[in-house]
Design a protein around this motif. Sequence first.
Motif, PDB file in Angstrom:
ATOM      1  N   UNK A  90      -6.865  12.880  -0.774  1.00 43.08           N
ATOM      2  CA  UNK A  90      -6.259  11.571  -1.010  1.00 43.08           C
ATOM      3  C   UNK A  90      -5.040  11.735  -1.908  1.00 43.08           C
ATOM      4  N   UNK A  91      -4.011  10.970  -1.588  1.00 46.06           N
ATOM      5  CA  UNK A  91      -2.788  10.972  -2.396  1.00 46.06           C
ATOM      6  C   UNK A  91      -2.444   9.544  -2.800  1.00 46.06           C
ATOM      7  N   UNK A  92      -2.055   9.369  -4.055  1.00 54.77           N
ATOM      8  CA  UNK A  92      -1.621   8.067  -4.545  1.00 54.77           C
ATOM      9  C   UNK A  92      -0.416   8.262  -5.458  1.00 54.77           C
ATOM     10  N   UNK A  93       0.607   7.429  -5.244  1.00 55.26           N
ATOM     11  CA  UNK A  93       1.766   7.462  -6.123  1.00 55.26           C
ATOM     12  C   UNK A  93       1.720   6.264  -7.060  1.00 55.26           C
ATOM     13  N   UNK A  94       1.857   6.534  -8.353  1.00 54.03           N
ATOM     14  CA  UNK A  94       1.817   5.494  -9.368  1.00 54.03           C
ATOM     15  C   UNK A  94       3.196   5.376 -10.008  1.00 54.03           C
ATOM     16  N   UNK A  95       3.695   4.156 -10.135  1.00 55.29           N
ATOM     17  CA  UNK A  95       5.036   3.915 -10.652  1.00 55.29           C
ATOM     18  C   UNK A  95       4.981   3.258 -12.031  1.00 55.29           C
ATOM     19  N   UNK A  96       5.545   3.953 -13.026  1.00 53.46           N
ATOM     20  CA  UNK A  96       5.720   3.420 -14.377  1.00 53.46           C
ATOM     21  C   UNK A  96       4.440   2.797 -14.951  1.00 53.46           C
ATOM     22  N   UNK A  97       3.375   3.555 -14.913  1.00 54.49           N
ATOM     23  CA  UNK A  97       2.129   3.099 -15.529  1.00 54.49           C
ATOM     24  C   UNK A  97       2.244   3.185 -17.048  1.00 54.49           C
ATOM     25  N   UNK A  98       1.797   2.149 -17.729  1.00 52.60           N
ATOM     26  CA  UNK A  98       1.766   2.149 -19.188  1.00 52.60           C
ATOM     27  C   UNK A  98       0.421   2.584 -19.734  1.00 52.60           C
ATOM     28  N   UNK A  99      -0.593   2.613 -18.850  1.00 56.93           N
ATOM     29  CA  UNK A  99      -1.937   2.959 -19.291  1.00 56.93           C
ATOM     30  C   UNK A  99      -2.753   3.408 -18.090  1.00 56.93           C
ATOM     31  N   UNK A 100      -3.577   4.405 -18.287  1.00 56.15           N
ATOM     32  CA  UNK A 100      -4.506   4.808 -17.233  1.00 56.15           C
ATOM     33  C   UNK A 100      -5.650   3.793 -17.151  1.00 56.15           C
ATOM     34  N   UNK A 101      -6.110   3.530 -15.947  1.00 59.84           N
ATOM     35  CA  UNK A 101      -7.247   2.639 -15.779  1.00 59.84           C
ATOM     36  C   UNK A 101      -8.476   3.198 -16.487  1.00 59.84           C
ATOM     37  N   UNK A 102      -8.653   4.518 -16.381  1.00 57.04           N
ATOM     38  CA  UNK A 102      -9.740   5.202 -17.078  1.00 57.04           C
ATOM     39  C   UNK A 102      -9.135   6.277 -17.974  1.00 57.04           C
ATOM     40  N   UNK A 106       4.293   4.716   6.083  1.00 48.88           N
ATOM     41  CA  UNK A 106       3.182   4.936   7.009  1.00 48.88           C
ATOM     42  C   UNK A 106       1.875   4.525   6.377  1.00 48.88           C
ATOM     43  N   UNK A 107       0.983   3.974   7.185  1.00 45.68           N
ATOM     44  CA  UNK A 107      -0.365   3.668   6.721  1.00 45.68           C
ATOM     45  C   UNK A 107      -1.203   4.934   6.789  1.00 45.68           C
ATOM     46  N   UNK A 108      -2.477   4.826   6.361  1.00 45.19           N
ATOM     47  CA  UNK A 108      -3.361   5.991   6.411  1.00 45.19           C
ATOM     48  C   UNK A 108      -3.590   6.367   7.868  1.00 45.19           C
ATOM     49  N   UNK A 109      -3.169   7.546   8.265  1.00 43.97           N
ATOM     50  CA  UNK A 109      -3.299   8.007   9.642  1.00 43.97           C
ATOM     51  C   UNK A 109      -3.300   9.519   9.639  1.00 43.97           C
ATOM     52  N   UNK A 110      -3.624  10.104  10.785  1.00 45.25           N
ATOM     53  CA  UNK A 110      -3.639  11.565  10.866  1.00 45.25           C
ATOM     54  C   UNK A 110      -2.234  12.131  10.674  1.00 45.25           C
ATOM     55  N   UNK A 111      -1.226  11.426  11.206  1.00 45.64           N
ATOM     56  CA  UNK A 111       0.149  11.897  11.028  1.00 45.64           C
ATOM     57  C   UNK A 111       0.551  11.847   9.563  1.00 45.64           C
ATOM     58  N   UNK A 112       0.157  10.781   8.890  1.00 49.62           N
ATOM     59  CA  UNK A 112       0.454  10.642   7.468  1.00 49.62           C
ATOM     60  C   UNK A 112      -0.176  11.782   6.677  1.00 49.62           C
ATOM     61  N   UNK A 113      -1.450  12.062   6.975  1.00 46.08           N
ATOM     62  CA  UNK A 113      -2.152  13.135   6.278  1.00 46.08           C
ATOM     63  C   UNK A 113      -1.520  14.494   6.540  1.00 46.08           C
ATOM     64  N   UNK A 114      -1.065  14.712   7.750  1.00 44.47           N
ATOM     65  CA  UNK A 114      -0.418  15.983   8.075  1.00 44.47           C
ATOM     66  C   UNK A 114       0.872  16.165   7.277  1.00 44.47           C
ATOM     67  N   UNK A 115       1.638  15.084   7.149  1.00 51.99           N
ATOM     68  CA  UNK A 115       2.858  15.157   6.352  1.00 51.99           C
ATOM     69  C   UNK A 115       2.543  15.475   4.896  1.00 51.99           C
ATOM     70  N   UNK A 126      10.158  17.344  -2.453  1.00 53.68           N
ATOM     71  CA  UNK A 126       8.748  17.107  -2.127  1.00 53.68           C
ATOM     72  C   UNK A 126       8.283  15.744  -2.609  1.00 53.68           C
ATOM     73  N   UNK A 127       8.649  15.386  -3.834  1.00 53.12           N
ATOM     74  CA  UNK A 127       8.225  14.094  -4.375  1.00 53.12           C
ATOM     75  C   UNK A 127       8.822  12.941  -3.571  1.00 53.12           C
ATOM     76  N   UNK A 128      10.103  13.072  -3.209  1.00 55.25           N
ATOM     77  CA  UNK A 128      10.748  12.034  -2.413  1.00 55.25           C
ATOM     78  C   UNK A 128      10.048  11.863  -1.061  1.00 55.25           C
ATOM     79  N   UNK A 129       9.693  12.971  -0.440  1.00 57.09           N
ATOM     80  CA  UNK A 129       9.024  12.910   0.865  1.00 57.09           C
ATOM     81  C   UNK A 129       7.615  12.334   0.749  1.00 57.09           C
ATOM     82  N   UNK A 130       6.920  12.655  -0.329  1.00 50.22           N
ATOM     83  CA  UNK A 130       5.593  12.075  -0.547  1.00 50.22           C
ATOM     84  C   UNK A 130       5.675  10.558  -0.725  1.00 50.22           C
ATOM     85  N   UNK A 131       6.666  10.111  -1.489  1.00 52.21           N
ATOM     86  CA  UNK A 131       6.847   8.672  -1.668  1.00 52.21           C
ATOM     87  C   UNK A 131       7.174   8.008  -0.332  1.00 52.21           C
ATOM     88  N   UNK A 132       8.041   8.652   0.422  1.00 48.23           N
ATOM     89  CA  UNK A 132       8.436   8.092   1.712  1.00 48.23           C
ATOM     90  C   UNK A 132       7.234   7.979   2.649  1.00 48.23           C
TER      91      UNK A 132
END
Length: 264
Positions: free
Chosen positions: A10-22, A121-130, A110-116
């Motif tokens: 699983x991959x998640x991009x977080x933008x300008x977080x001021x605090x971690x949830x945990x 794209x939604x969660x899909x096999x193509x997305x995961x492959x990228x 790499x970071x730019x491509x991950x954000x893109x």
Amino acid sequence: MPAGLPEIVYHMYWLKKNKFLLEKDIYVTWVLFAVEEGTFEYQIGENYGVAEFGDVVVCPPQIAFHRNVLTPLSFHSITFLLPEGEPLKLQPLLAQRKIRLPQIRRLSENYSCLRQADQQMSYSSDNQKLKQHYLADLWLMIAQQALESPEVDPLLEKDEFIRDVALYLNNHAHESIEIRDVAQRFGMTPVQLIRRFKNAYGVNPLQYLTSIRVKQACRLLLITEWTLDVIAGRCGYENGFYLSRVFRKAMGVSPSEFRKQYRY
């Protein structure tokens, strides 16, 4: 999947977080935090450190990952699996917990491509492959750097005084800064500051400051239409000409070439 490379879960991009949830979490898989902007402090077992742009923090499964945001944090969180038997081979790498990756241009791509991939794209096999492709490239950089660089003594990063200096540089990177003035502000001579800072961070204060400014320039080139002179002013440089010289030396391309190649 090539032997020895991780498999993304699983991959998640977080933008300008001021605090971690945990403030503390325990993962059932491996996890890495790849910082694009800002700083956070972490502790994994006995290993403590401060991570910023260019740093990747890796945490094994079933080990408490303590973390605290120091300055607004943008980062990629990637959980992944390792091939059976692979963890034993990676012990020298993972003992460091944090790996500093100097390939700024390659990281930015790499970071730019991950954000893109996240945005388009939604969660899909193509997305995961990228995303799998970009994780594999990050992992190759991590492995290469771990093999080439000596292990960092985690006690060095417990120098909270120097951490305050680093935070000061982060917070004032957009201003004109003289290292001698920073040293005086913190009650040291320039020689003392440079030696102590390099022991803690592996680079001298000016190199650290330049990396912050170049990173900010990269971000502004990608998200704004501003001229180079305007961007220079936002990054602590007098004019676009000087920024262009520093940028080319750090990134291997001019600012205009970087904007053309990596903007989407």
